[in-house]
Design a protein around this motif. Structure first.
Motif, PDB file in Angstrom:
ATOM      1  N   ASP A 224      -9.227  45.061   7.028  1.00 38.59           N
ATOM      2  CA  ASP A 224      -8.029  45.844   7.297  1.00 38.59           C
ATOM      3  C   ASP A 224      -7.495  45.503   8.695  1.00 38.59           C
ATOM      4  OD1 ASP A 224      -6.324  48.243   6.533  1.00 38.59           O
ATOM      5  OD2 ASP A 224      -7.163  48.954   8.432  1.00 38.59           O
ATOM      6  N   PRO A 225      -6.179  45.295   8.885  1.00 37.92           N
ATOM      7  CA  PRO A 225      -5.080  45.554   7.958  1.00 37.92           C
ATOM      8  C   PRO A 225      -4.614  44.347   7.144  1.00 37.92           C
ATOM      9  CG  PRO A 225      -4.173  45.181  10.135  1.00 37.92           C
ATOM     10  CD  PRO A 225      -5.663  45.030  10.264  1.00 37.92           C
ATOM     11  N   ASN A 226      -5.448  43.331   6.955  1.00 37.33           N
ATOM     12  CA  ASN A 226      -5.056  42.255   6.051  1.00 37.33           C
ATOM     13  C   ASN A 226      -4.808  42.824   4.653  1.00 37.33           C
ATOM     14  OD1 ASN A 226      -5.477  40.558   8.201  1.00 37.33           O
ATOM     15  ND2 ASN A 226      -6.976  39.248   7.180  1.00 37.33           N
ATOM     16  N   GLU A 227      -3.867  42.244   3.932  1.00 33.79           N
ATOM     17  CA  GLU A 227      -3.510  42.764   2.602  1.00 33.79           C
ATOM     18  C   GLU A 227      -2.946  41.634   1.750  1.00 33.79           C
ATOM     19  OE1 GLU A 227      -3.298  46.416   0.159  1.00 33.79           O
ATOM     20  OE2 GLU A 227      -4.338  45.823   1.972  1.00 33.79           O
ATOM     21  N   LEU A 228      -3.751  40.594   1.572  1.00 33.97           N
ATOM     22  CA  LEU A 228      -3.347  39.496   0.706  1.00 33.97           C
ATOM     23  C   LEU A 228      -3.260  39.964  -0.736  1.00 33.97           C
ATOM     24  CD1 LEU A 228      -5.585  36.703   2.236  1.00 33.97           C
ATOM     25  CD2 LEU A 228      -3.080  36.657   2.174  1.00 33.97           C
ATOM     26  N   THR A 229      -2.271  39.463  -1.463  1.00 39.36           N
ATOM     27  CA  THR A 229      -2.089  39.808  -2.865  1.00 39.36           C
ATOM     28  C   THR A 229      -2.163  38.525  -3.697  1.00 39.36           C
ATOM     29  OG1 THR A 229       0.314  39.666  -2.606  1.00 39.36           O
ATOM     30  CG2 THR A 229      -0.689  41.838  -2.327  1.00 39.36           C
ATOM     31  N   GLY A 230      -1.949  38.664  -5.007  1.00 41.91           N
ATOM     32  CA  GLY A 230      -1.993  37.504  -5.880  1.00 41.91           C
ATOM     33  C   GLY A 230      -3.419  37.138  -6.244  1.00 41.91           C
ATOM     34  N   ASP A 248     -12.690  39.705   1.580  1.00 43.61           N
ATOM     35  CA  ASP A 248     -12.833  41.116   1.243  1.00 43.61           C
ATOM     36  C   ASP A 248     -11.742  41.975   1.886  1.00 43.61           C
ATOM     37  OD1 ASP A 248     -13.731  42.346   3.843  1.00 43.61           O
ATOM     38  OD2 ASP A 248     -15.445  41.040   3.586  1.00 43.61           O
ATOM     39  N   GLU A 249     -11.603  43.175   1.356  1.00 41.62           N
ATOM     40  CA  GLU A 249     -10.653  44.179   1.865  1.00 41.62           C
ATOM     41  C   GLU A 249      -9.216  43.674   1.858  1.00 41.62           C
ATOM     42  OE1 GLU A 249     -11.808  46.672   5.193  1.00 41.62           O
ATOM     43  OE2 GLU A 249     -13.811  45.778   5.143  1.00 41.62           O
ATOM     44  N   ASN A 250      -8.831  43.049   0.756  1.00 43.73           N
ATOM     45  CA  ASN A 250      -7.436  42.685   0.530  1.00 43.73           C
ATOM     46  C   ASN A 250      -6.955  43.386  -0.727  1.00 43.73           C
ATOM     47  OD1 ASN A 250      -6.369  40.527   2.544  1.00 43.73           O
ATOM     48  ND2 ASN A 250      -8.466  39.846   2.133  1.00 43.73           N
ATOM     49  N   ALA A 251      -5.988  42.820  -1.417  1.00 46.32           N
ATOM     50  CA  ALA A 251      -5.482  43.396  -2.664  1.00 46.32           C
ATOM     51  C   ALA A 251      -5.338  42.293  -3.709  1.00 46.32           C
ATOM     52  CB  ALA A 251      -4.140  44.097  -2.423  1.00 46.32           C
ATOM     53  N   LEU A 252      -6.344  41.405  -3.744  1.00 48.36           N
ATOM     54  CA  LEU A 252      -6.321  40.284  -4.665  1.00 48.36           C
ATOM     55  C   LEU A 252      -6.553  40.762  -6.094  1.00 48.36           C
ATOM     56  CD1 LEU A 252      -8.443  37.845  -2.484  1.00 48.36           C
ATOM     57  CD2 LEU A 252      -5.971  37.708  -2.895  1.00 48.36           C
ATOM     58  N   THR A 253      -5.901  40.100  -7.045  1.00 48.99           N
ATOM     59  CA  THR A 253      -5.979  40.488  -8.442  1.00 48.99           C
ATOM     60  C   THR A 253      -6.439  39.299  -9.287  1.00 48.99           C
ATOM     61  OG1 THR A 253      -3.628  39.972  -8.695  1.00 48.99           O
ATOM     62  CG2 THR A 253      -4.194  42.264  -8.221  1.00 48.99           C
ATOM     63  N   GLY A 254      -6.545  39.526 -10.592  1.00 51.46           N
ATOM     64  CA  GLY A 254      -6.992  38.475 -11.490  1.00 51.46           C
ATOM     65  C   GLY A 254      -8.501  38.365 -11.499  1.00 51.46           C
ATOM     66  N   THR A 255      -9.002  37.296 -12.101  1.00 52.12           N
ATOM     67  CA  THR A 255     -10.433  37.077 -12.196  1.00 52.12           C
ATOM     68  C   THR A 255     -10.914  36.148 -11.087  1.00 52.12           C
ATOM     69  OG1 THR A 255     -10.141  35.189 -13.676  1.00 52.12           O
ATOM     70  CG2 THR A 255     -10.339  37.372 -14.696  1.00 52.12           C
ATOM     71  N   ILE A 256     -12.222  36.106 -10.891  1.00 54.96           N
ATOM     72  CA  ILE A 256     -12.799  35.105  -9.994  1.00 54.96           C
ATOM     73  C   ILE A 256     -12.742  33.768 -10.735  1.00 54.96           C
ATOM     74  CG2 ILE A 256     -14.849  34.374  -8.735  1.00 54.96           C
ATOM     75  CD1 ILE A 256     -15.723  37.317  -8.708  1.00 54.96           C
ATOM     76  N   PRO A 257     -12.018  32.785 -10.221  1.00 55.69           N
ATOM     77  CA  PRO A 257     -11.850  31.536 -10.980  1.00 55.69           C
ATOM     78  C   PRO A 257     -13.180  30.854 -11.271  1.00 55.69           C
ATOM     79  CG  PRO A 257     -10.381  31.612  -9.062  1.00 55.69           C
ATOM     80  CD  PRO A 257     -11.338  32.742  -8.918  1.00 55.69           C
ATOM     81  N   GLU A 258     -13.317  30.337 -12.492  1.00 58.70           N
ATOM     82  CA  GLU A 258     -14.510  29.577 -12.844  1.00 58.70           C
ATOM     83  C   GLU A 258     -14.703  28.402 -11.892  1.00 58.70           C
ATOM     84  OE1 GLU A 258     -16.733  29.895 -16.027  1.00 58.70           O
ATOM     85  OE2 GLU A 258     -16.144  31.827 -15.182  1.00 58.70           O
ATOM     86  N   GLU A 259     -13.593  27.832 -11.424  1.00 56.68           N
ATOM     87  CA  GLU A 259     -13.669  26.655 -10.556  1.00 56.68           C
ATOM     88  C   GLU A 259     -14.390  26.934  -9.249  1.00 56.68           C
ATOM     89  OE1 GLU A 259     -10.227  26.130 -13.338  1.00 56.68           O
ATOM     90  OE2 GLU A 259     -11.023  27.771 -12.111  1.00 56.68           O
ATOM     91  N   ILE A 260     -14.385  28.188  -8.803  1.00 54.34           N
ATOM     92  CA  ILE A 260     -15.070  28.544  -7.550  1.00 54.34           C
ATOM     93  C   ILE A 260     -16.540  28.093  -7.593  1.00 54.34           C
ATOM     94  CG2 ILE A 260     -15.998  30.502  -6.234  1.00 54.34           C
ATOM     95  CD1 ILE A 260     -13.185  30.058  -5.519  1.00 54.34           C
ATOM     96  N   PHE A 261     -17.133  28.164  -8.773  1.00 51.01           N
ATOM     97  CA  PHE A 261     -18.560  27.883  -8.889  1.00 51.01           C
ATOM     98  C   PHE A 261     -18.859  26.386  -8.887  1.00 51.01           C
ATOM     99  CE2 PHE A 261     -17.583  31.979 -10.850  1.00 51.01           C
ATOM    100  CZ  PHE A 261     -18.333  32.803 -10.029  1.00 51.01           C
ATOM    101  N   SER A 262     -17.802  25.576  -8.726  1.00 50.19           N
ATOM    102  CA  SER A 262     -17.991  24.140  -8.495  1.00 50.19           C
ATOM    103  C   SER A 262     -18.239  23.849  -7.026  1.00 50.19           C
ATOM    104  CB  SER A 262     -16.764  23.356  -8.974  1.00 50.19           C
ATOM    105  OG  SER A 262     -16.595  23.488 -10.367  1.00 50.19           O
TER     106      SER A 262
END
Length: 367
Positions: A224-230, A248-262
Motif C-alpha cells: 500500500d498504496p500501490n494498486e496495480l490492476t489487470g 502483493d497488496e495490489n488489485a490484480l485479477t485473473g488467474t496465476i498464469p501457467e507460464e509463471i511456473f516456467s
C-alpha cells in the motif's frame, strides 16, 4: 538491438519532459608568469628601415576554413525516428506498431519520449535502446507521474533501502543511464537485474514487454498504496534468472498464469492480497528452488496442493490462508525439513469443521 528496415511511421503525441544532459566542466589553469629579461639591450639600432611596406604588400584577407556541421547519429531526426520505430516493431517485435501509433497509450508516450524528449539522445545502434524504451513504458503504464517519489525530474527522491541495498538514484526519465535511476540495479554490462518500486502509489497495469529485460532477477511492486490492476503477464515466465516476484497488496485479477511456473529459478513468489482466482497449478511442484510462497487473501479455490508442496523441500514459508482451498494437509508437507511459517484456513467456522485440516500449521485463519 535490431537491424533497421522499412516499417511504420511511429506518429503520435509526445509524453513527458526531460532536462538536457549537463556538459562536463573544463578545468581552468592558473595564469602563468612570464620571466623578466635579465638585461636591457646595450644599444639602439643604428639605422632605421629605408622604407615601410605599403598596404599592397599584405594579404587582403585571412583565408577561412570550412567546418562540416555535426549531425547527431549521422542522420536527420526523421531517419533516426524511423529507425528506432523499426527496431521496436519490425526488427524485434517488442511492441506492435499499432500500439506505438495509438496516441496517448503507454507505448506511444514511451516512444515519443525516447525519440523526441530524452536528452540522452540515444542513436539507433545503441545496444540498450530497447531496455530504455521498456523502462519508459513501465513508467507511463504505471502512471509514473503520480508516483510519490522519483518520478520525472524534479520530484522528491529518497526511497531508502531494500533487502538488496539502497534504492536511491536519479528520477525516472532523467537524462542519465537508466541504471542510475532510482529503484533499479544493473549487472556489469548495464543490463537491468532489479526493479523494486514498492509502496509508491504505483497504479495502472504491468507491461507485456517485461521479458525484453531478460536479466531480471528481482521484480517487486508491492505494498500500500500501490494498486496495480489487470492480469499478471505471462511473459514473466520467460525470465530465466527471475528469483523473486513480489506483487502483493495490489488489485490484480485473473488467474496465476501457467507460464509463471516456467521461471524455474524462482525462490520467492509473493502474490497475496489481490483478487486472483482459479486454482493452484500442478506445475507449482516444478519450482524446486522455491522457499517462500504467499498466496493468501485471494479467492483461489480447489483442493489443498499437497502433492505440489511435497516436492519443495527448501520451503520455509507457506501462506495459503484466507482462500477457498479445502482438504487435509499431508504428513509429508508437515515434515518438510525447512518449514518454519505455515498458514492455512484451519480454524473451524462456527460449528462447522475448518476448510483445511492441519496438524502442523503455525497460524490458522477462518477462510
Amino acid at each position: 538491438t535490431g537491424k533497421s528496415s522499412k516499417g511504420g511511421s511511429g506518429k503520435g503525441s509526445k509524453g513527458g519532459k526531460s532536462t538536457g544532459k549537463s556538459a562536463s566542466e573544463k578545468g581552468t589553469s592558473s595564469p602563468t608568469v612570464s620571466p623578466s629579461p635579465t638585461e636591457s639591450p646595450t644599444a639602439s639600432p643604428t639605422k632605421s628601415p629605408t622604407a615601410l611596406p605599403v598596404a599592397s604588400d599584405f594579404p587582403s584577407a585571412v583565408p577561412s576554413v570550412s567546418v562540416a556541421p555535426t549531425v547527431p547519429c549521422n542522420m536527420d531526426e526523421e531517419m533516426r525516428r524511423q529507425m528506432i520505430f523499426n527496431i521496436l516493431t519490425v526488427d524485434n517485435d517488442v511492441t506492435p506498431a499499432a500500439e506505438i501509433n495509438d496516441v496517448g497509450s503507454s507505448a506511444n508516450l514511451a516512444f515519443e519520449w525516447l525519440v523526441g524528449e530524452d536528452a540522452l539522445y540515444l542513436c539507433p545502434d545503441e545496444p540498450k535502446i530497447i531496455q530504455r524504451y521498456v523502462l519508459a513504458k513501465i513508467y507511463f503504464q504505471s502512471n509514473g507521474d503520480d508516483w510519490l517519489q522519483c518520478s520525472r525530474p524534479g520530484n522528491v527522491c529518497a526511497p531508502g533501502s531494500s533487502d538488496f541495498g539502497p534504492l536511491g538514484g536519479a528520477d525516472w526519465l532523467s537524462p542519465v543511464n537508466e541504471c542510475d535511476w532510482a529503484f533499479l540495479r544493473c549487472n556489469n554490462d548495464n543490463c537491468i537485474t532489479h526493479i523494486e518500486v514498492d509502496e509508491n502509489l504505483v497504479t495502472g497495469t504491468l507491461v507485456d514487454e517485461i521479458d525484453w529485460l531478460e536479466f531480471i532477477m528481482v521484480y517487486t511492486m508491492d505494498g500500500d498504496p500501490n494498486e496495480l490492476t489487470g492480469t499478471i503477464p505471462t511473459q514473466f515466465g520467460n525470465l530465466p534468472n527471475l528469483i523473486l516476484l513480489d506483487l502483493d497488496e495490489n488489485a490484480l485479477t485473473g488467474t496465476i498464469p501457467e507460464e509463471i511456473f516456467s521461471a524455474t529459478s524462482l525462490q520467492q513468489l509473493d502474490l497475496d492480497t489481490n483478487q486472483l482466482t482459479g486454482t493452484i497449478s500442478t506445475l507449482l511442484g516444478s519450482l524446486l528452488q522455491l522457499n517462500f510462497l504467499q498466496l493468501f487473501g485471494n479467492p483461489i479455490s480447489g483442493t489443498f496442493p499437497n502433492a505440489e508442496l511435497e516436492n519443495l523441500t527448501l520451503m520455509t514459508t507457506i501462506g495459503l490462508d484466507k482462500m477457498d482451498l479445502t482438504g487435509v494437509v499431508s504428513e509429508a508437507v508437515c515434515d518438510l525439513p525447512n518449514l518454519q511459517n505455515f498458514w492455512t484456513d484451519c480454524n473451524p467456522i462456527g460449528n462447522n469443521p475448518p476448510q483445511v485440516v492441519c496438524d502442523c500449521c503455525t497460524f490458522c485463519s477462518s477462510g
